[in-house]
Design an enzyme around this catalytic site. Structure first.
Site, PDB file in Angstrom:
ATOM      1  N   ARG A  72      44.194  54.617  34.391  1.00 25.45           N
ATOM      2  CA  ARG A  72      44.167  54.115  35.774  1.00 25.45           C
ATOM      3  C   ARG A  72      44.800  52.740  35.826  1.00 25.45           C
ATOM      4  NH1 ARG A  72      40.873  49.940  35.406  1.00 25.45           N
ATOM      5  NH2 ARG A  72      38.906  50.052  34.256  1.00 25.45           N
ATOM      6  N   GLY A 102      44.586  48.607  36.957  1.00 27.29           N
ATOM      7  CA  GLY A 102      43.554  47.586  36.864  1.00 27.29           C
ATOM      8  C   GLY A 102      43.218  47.172  35.446  1.00 27.29           C
ATOM      9  N   GLN A 103      42.299  46.226  35.352  1.00 23.97           N
ATOM     10  CA  GLN A 103      41.885  45.665  34.078  1.00 23.97           C
ATOM     11  C   GLN A 103      40.584  46.320  33.607  1.00 23.97           C
ATOM     12  OE1 GLN A 103      43.517  43.267  32.182  1.00 23.97           O
ATOM     13  NE2 GLN A 103      45.282  43.264  33.557  1.00 23.97           N
ATOM     14  N   THR A 133      36.504  47.061  33.431  1.00 23.83           N
ATOM     15  CA  THR A 133      35.281  47.048  34.215  1.00 23.83           C
ATOM     16  C   THR A 133      34.178  47.730  33.423  1.00 23.83           C
ATOM     17  OG1 THR A 133      34.330  47.380  36.414  1.00 23.83           O
ATOM     18  CG2 THR A 133      35.584  49.217  35.485  1.00 23.83           C
ATOM     19  N   TYR A 134      32.981  47.668  33.964  1.00 23.18           N
ATOM     20  CA  TYR A 134      31.800  48.249  33.304  1.00 23.18           C
ATOM     21  C   TYR A 134      31.206  49.336  34.181  1.00 23.18           C
ATOM     22  CZ  TYR A 134      26.969  48.746  31.733  1.00 23.18           C
ATOM     23  OH  TYR A 134      25.766  49.269  31.316  1.00 23.18           O
ATOM     24  N   LEU A 155      37.796  49.174  42.339  1.00 19.71           N
ATOM     25  CA  LEU A 155      38.698  50.309  42.546  1.00 19.71           C
ATOM     26  C   LEU A 155      39.711  50.390  41.415  1.00 19.71           C
ATOM     27  CD1 LEU A 155      37.623  49.863  45.525  1.00 19.71           C
ATOM     28  CD2 LEU A 155      39.826  50.720  46.270  1.00 19.71           C
ATOM     29  N   GLY A 166      39.047  56.400  40.773  1.00 22.28           N
ATOM     30  CA  GLY A 166      38.501  56.107  42.085  1.00 22.28           C
ATOM     31  C   GLY A 166      37.798  54.777  42.169  1.00 22.28           C
ATOM     32  N   CYS A 217      37.406  42.967  36.017  1.00 18.98           N
ATOM     33  CA  CYS A 217      38.677  43.222  36.699  1.00 18.98           C
ATOM     34  C   CYS A 217      39.723  42.151  36.397  1.00 18.98           C
ATOM     35  CB  CYS A 217      38.464  43.359  38.201  1.00 18.98           C
ATOM     36  SG  CYS A 217      37.268  44.660  38.631  1.00 18.98           S
TER      37      CYS A 217
END
Length: 232
Positions: free
Chosen positions: A80, A82-83, A85-86, A148, A160, A178
């Site tokens: 995906r 973005g960076q 995330t958890y 997101l 998503g 993020c």
């Protein structure tokens, strides 16, 4: 309208919502990719609602410097945007498997639609939230409450959003969420008054129902089907 045209019209109007509960990350990721690879113009759009055991996911352009001290929590590099995330229990994940081309959305417009649905969902709980043009997601004051990350392939989306409902936020301190150093995060439960009727499992279920309704309205589907597994 002939049979083929009617089938296409029904597929375009129908949204299948799957309530999948707690699921390991990698099998769901593989299932999303398979679904997207195999779908065709007669395939209905789907939303998959679930949560994951503790896991960090790193977007395809993610930088290692944003992983501060993951410790025993696994880190999975995925496809995906973005960076890092958890994900963990108490968070509502909604994977959006959509024929974006059929819906008539561009990538940025799709992000805007999702963010607007989240803001509307939170407003139902009297939580004032907003999106930010240069930092995808939804925020309550200066704290991020929803993240997101999408992939669009052959005109169709997967991955998503994640919405923090009532989760342990401590693992976010092990990363730059993020990609933003020191970014605060928050839960829906932290934004509700102490005497709120929405607690625990009741809160989780109501958030899911409210979010799906907002997404359905924003995406424009007119028919709605509920399922509880990937096999149906």
């Amino acid at each position: 309208m002939n049979t083929a045209a009617a089938t296409l019209a029904t597929a375009a109007q129908t949204l299948i919502v799957r309530d999948l509960g707690l699921q390991e990350y990698i099998p769901i990721w593989q299932a999303m990719r398979k679904f997207t690879d195999e779908r065709n113009p007669q395939t209905c759009d789907e939303l998959w609602l679930l949560s994951h055991p503790p896991v960090f996911t790193q977007g395809q352009a993610g930088k290692a410097e944003h992983l501060l001290s993951p410790g025993s929590i696994p880190v999975i590099r995925i496809d995906r945007g973005g960076q890092v995330t958890y994900h963990g229990p108490g968070q509502l994940i909604c994977y959006l498997l959509l024929d974006v081309r059929r819906l008539g959305f561009g990538a940025r417009e799709l992000v805007n639609v999702i963010e607007k649905a989240i803001v509307e969902c939170l407003a139902s709980f009297d939580i004032v939230a907003e999106s930010r043009t240069k930092a995808p997601g939804v925020y309550v004051k200066d704290a991020k409450i929803a993240a997101l990350g999408l992939r669009i392939r052959k005109g169709c989306s997967y991955h998503g959003m994640s919405l923090n409902v009532a989760m342990d936020l401590t693992p976010f301190k092990r990363i730059n969420p993020c990609g933003y150093q020191g970014l605060a995060v928050t839960n829906i439960s932290d934004q509700l008054p102490d005497n709120s009727v929405w607690k625990g499992e009741t809160l989780q279920k109501q958030v899911a129902v409210t979010l799906v309704t907002a997404l359905q309205q924003q995406l424009g589907h007119t028919a709605f089907v509920n399922r509880n597994s990937l096999e149906q």
